[in-house]
Design a protein around this motif. Structure first.
Motif, PDB file in Angstrom:
ATOM      1  N   UNK A 241       0.822  -1.203   0.000  1.00 62.79           N
ATOM      2  CA  UNK A 241       0.000   0.000   0.000  1.00 62.79           C
ATOM      3  C   UNK A 241       0.860   1.260   0.000  1.00 62.79           C
ATOM      4  N   UNK A 242       1.904   1.285   0.801  1.00 61.54           N
ATOM      5  CA  UNK A 242       2.793   2.446   0.837  1.00 61.54           C
ATOM      6  C   UNK A 242       3.557   2.585  -0.480  1.00 61.54           C
ATOM      7  N   UNK A 243       3.944   1.462  -1.079  1.00 60.34           N
ATOM      8  CA  UNK A 243       4.643   1.523  -2.361  1.00 60.34           C
ATOM      9  C   UNK A 243       3.729   2.085  -3.450  1.00 60.34           C
ATOM     10  N   UNK A 244       2.484   1.676  -3.458  1.00 56.26           N
ATOM     11  CA  UNK A 244       1.544   2.199  -4.442  1.00 56.26           C
ATOM     12  C   UNK A 244       1.287   3.683  -4.228  1.00 56.26           C
ATOM     13  N   UNK A 245       1.234   4.090  -2.950  1.00 61.51           N
ATOM     14  CA  UNK A 245       1.040   5.508  -2.666  1.00 61.51           C
ATOM     15  C   UNK A 245       2.208   6.336  -3.192  1.00 61.51           C
ATOM     16  N   UNK A 246       3.436   5.835  -3.064  1.00 61.46           N
ATOM     17  CA  UNK A 246       4.603   6.539  -3.593  1.00 61.46           C
ATOM     18  C   UNK A 246       4.562   6.593  -5.116  1.00 61.46           C
ATOM     19  N   UNK A 247       4.157   5.505  -5.762  1.00 59.31           N
ATOM     20  CA  UNK A 247       4.055   5.514  -7.232  1.00 59.31           C
ATOM     21  C   UNK A 247       3.021   6.540  -7.703  1.00 59.31           C
ATOM     22  N   UNK A 248       1.906   6.611  -7.004  1.00 58.02           N
ATOM     23  CA  UNK A 248       0.881   7.588  -7.372  1.00 58.02           C
ATOM     24  C   UNK A 248       1.393   9.007  -7.210  1.00 58.02           C
ATOM     25  N   UNK A 249       2.142   9.245  -6.140  1.00 57.89           N
ATOM     26  CA  UNK A 249       2.699  10.579  -5.908  1.00 57.89           C
ATOM     27  C   UNK A 249       3.694  10.953  -7.006  1.00 57.89           C
ATOM     28  N   UNK A 250       4.557  10.026  -7.402  1.00 58.41           N
ATOM     29  CA  UNK A 250       5.539  10.308  -8.468  1.00 58.41           C
ATOM     30  C   UNK A 250       4.826  10.593  -9.795  1.00 58.41           C
ATOM     31  N   UNK A 251       3.743   9.842 -10.059  1.00 56.57           N
ATOM     32  CA  UNK A 251       2.999  10.101 -11.288  1.00 56.57           C
ATOM     33  C   UNK A 251       2.395  11.497 -11.311  1.00 56.57           C
ATOM     34  N   UNK A 252       1.877  11.942 -10.175  1.00 62.22           N
ATOM     35  CA  UNK A 252       1.307  13.283 -10.100  1.00 62.22           C
ATOM     36  C   UNK A 252       2.385  14.347 -10.259  1.00 62.22           C
ATOM     37  N   UNK A 253       3.558  14.119  -9.701  1.00 56.80           N
ATOM     38  CA  UNK A 253       4.656  15.085  -9.834  1.00 56.80           C
ATOM     39  C   UNK A 253       5.046  15.251 -11.299  1.00 56.80           C
ATOM     40  N   UNK A 254       5.173  14.151 -12.051  1.00 53.93           N
ATOM     41  CA  UNK A 254       5.539  14.242 -13.463  1.00 53.93           C
ATOM     42  C   UNK A 254       4.438  14.905 -14.289  1.00 53.93           C
ATOM     43  N   UNK A 255       3.170  14.654 -13.935  1.00 58.88           N
ATOM     44  CA  UNK A 255       2.074  15.238 -14.704  1.00 58.88           C
ATOM     45  C   UNK A 255       1.989  16.751 -14.510  1.00 58.88           C
ATOM     46  N   UNK A 256       2.388  17.250 -13.339  1.00 56.85           N
ATOM     47  CA  UNK A 256       2.244  18.666 -13.045  1.00 56.85           C
ATOM     48  C   UNK A 256       3.533  19.458 -13.188  1.00 56.85           C
ATOM     49  N   UNK A 257       4.651  18.804 -13.391  1.00 56.93           N
ATOM     50  CA  UNK A 257       5.944  19.499 -13.442  1.00 56.93           C
ATOM     51  C   UNK A 257       6.035  20.394 -14.679  1.00 56.93           C
ATOM     52  N   UNK A 258       6.514  21.620 -14.447  1.00 60.72           N
ATOM     53  CA  UNK A 258       6.748  22.567 -15.553  1.00 60.72           C
ATOM     54  C   UNK A 258       8.231  22.847 -15.731  1.00 60.72           C
ATOM     55  N   UNK A 259       8.976  22.656 -14.676  1.00 59.40           N
ATOM     56  CA  UNK A 259      10.440  22.787 -14.732  1.00 59.40           C
ATOM     57  C   UNK A 259      11.029  21.858 -13.691  1.00 59.40           C
ATOM     58  N   UNK A 260      12.357  21.851 -13.604  1.00 63.32           N
ATOM     59  CA  UNK A 260      13.036  20.916 -12.694  1.00 63.32           C
ATOM     60  C   UNK A 260      13.545  21.612 -11.442  1.00 63.32           C
ATOM     61  N   UNK A 261      13.167  22.876 -11.251  1.00 67.44           N
ATOM     62  CA  UNK A 261      13.787  23.639 -10.167  1.00 67.44           C
ATOM     63  C   UNK A 261      13.128  23.434  -8.809  1.00 67.44           C
ATOM     64  N   UNK A 262      11.863  23.048  -8.722  1.00 67.74           N
ATOM     65  CA  UNK A 262      11.182  23.016  -7.425  1.00 67.74           C
ATOM     66  C   UNK A 262      10.385  21.719  -7.227  1.00 67.74           C
ATOM     67  N   UNK A 263      11.066  20.583  -7.158  1.00 70.59           N
ATOM     68  CA  UNK A 263      10.354  19.312  -6.911  1.00 70.59           C
ATOM     69  C   UNK A 263       9.972  19.196  -5.429  1.00 70.59           C
TER      70      UNK A 263
END
Length: 383
Positions: A26-48
């Motif tokens: 469950x925690x691993x899936x939660x981390x995967x979901x979070x990483x997917x959201x970060x890539x979908x919303x990222x506009x630059x690499x300066x503020x992850x």
């Protein structure tokens, strides 16, 4: 008990392992979901987000932009990731630094990658494992305690049966000793007289011998009934305690003469009480036997049955060595005995006599002093 505790321990281990696997997934899936959201919303690499690093490769170029705080080893990992097909993988970014990398391709041709530190996830999994282990050990300890209690409860009937068996053996050995002694004494007397007298003159003594054997059988029957139903009340039948006293004295008179002790009975016409005749005779026999064992040659034992207000009193009075008043209560304990007297005593007769008295809603009292004899009084309600 060990098998029960082992089975419970195995069940706890399986449940703990299942909980660990499900929680970790469950925690691993939660981390995967979070990483997917970060890539979908990222506009630059300066503020992850904290603990993460972004990388981007623009379409048509080989230039790679990486979050400035990324270590050289992590830059290498992300540069390699951008050359891969979209997907997720775990790798090591040097110095035992595990990371999870997610790669995605956008419609504009750019490629993005995000790396997240796996140390917090691994730490939480370790804490979960320790917590589950502690819980399993506590559960196993509780299982051992529960198994011990269940085992003790399971063997309680067996322990009670063994206790009852030991008590029966002790009671039987004591109760049969006196009738057997009386029977042996009478048989010896008859054997001696048979050599000097015609058999016809021994009829009365032979009848007494038969009566003694019958009394011995009744004692055995009474012991068996007592062992089978010790707590059941005695039968509600009228018994003449005066007649019981006469029978006891007649049965033990030969034994008293053998010890050179005068045994007499003094009773009123009738003394009706309610209960079991065999048990009452057993109690009086035990009291008389106790008295005979503490009277020297030439002494006297009296069995008196008298009426008192609302009750009947059967007194066994002797002029023997007496007793210490401080020991009076202890004499009624099983296997306890006084410090005076020459008779062979195992401390059961008085305890059994008191048991009979209490079962008949009566009591057993004792008075006496050193060198002044003793009096045991059996008090029973008047019928």
């Amino acid at each position: 008990m060990a098998q029960t505790a082992g089975a419970i321990g195995v069940v706890l281990l399986l449940v703990g392992a299942l909980m660990f696997v499900l929680t970790s997934r469950q925690e691993s899936r939660a981390l995967n979901s979070e990483l997917g959201q970060v890539l979908a919303m990222a506009e630059d690499v300066d503020d992850p987000p904290p603990g993460q690093v972004l990388a981007q490769r623009t379409a048509g170029t080989d230039a790679v932009e990486v979050t400035p705080s990324a270590s050289p080893e992590l830059v290498r990992v992300l540069d390699d990731a951008l050359r891969r097909q979209p997907g997720r993988f775990d790798t090591d970014a040097g110095d035992d630094h595990p990371v999870r990398v997610l790669v995605a391709h956008r419609p504009d041709g750019s490629r993005w990658a995000v790396a997240a530190d796996l140390a917090p996830l691994r730490e939480r999994q370790g804490q979960l494992g320790v917590a589950l282990l502690v819980a399993e050990l506590a559960g196993l300890a509780g299982a051992l305690v529960a198994a011990a209690l269940l085992a003790r409860r399971a063997v309680a009937p067996l322990a009670a049966a063994l206790t009852l068996q030991r008590r029966f053996v002790a009671d039987a050995s004591h109760e049969l000793r006196t009738p057997l002694t009386v029977l042996h004494t009478r048989a010896q007397m008859i054997a001696r007289r048979a050599r000097a007298q015609p058999v016809e003159q021994l009829t009365d003594q032979l009848d007494q011998l038969v009566a003694d054997t019958r009394a011995l059988g009744e004692v055995v029957d009474d012991l068996l009934v007592s062992a089978a139903a010790e707590q059941e009340p005695p039968p509600d039948t009228v018994v003449d305690l005066a007649e019981v006293a006469r029978e006891v004295v007649a049965s033990m008179s030969a034994y008293a003469r053998e010890r050179d002790v005068e045994l007499r009975v003094e009773v009123e016409a009738t003394a009706p009480v309610r209960g079991a005749q065999v048990a009452l005779r057993r109690a009086l026999t035990a009291l008389v036997d106790n008295a005979l064992g503490h009277v020297s040659a030439g002494g006297h034992v009296r069995v008196r049955v008298r009426h008192r207000p609302g009750c009947v009193a059967a007194e066994v009075v002797d002029d023997g060595v007496g007793l210490d008043p401080a020991e009076a209560d202890r004499l009624f304990e099983r296997f306890a005995h006084g410090t005076a007297g020459t008779g062979r005593r195992f401390g059961l007769g008085l305890a059994l006599a008191q048991q009979v008295a209490q079962a008949h809603r009566g009591s057993l009292e004792v008075t006496g002093a050193h060198g002044r004899g003793a009096t045991f009084t059996l008090l029973l309600p008047l019928a």
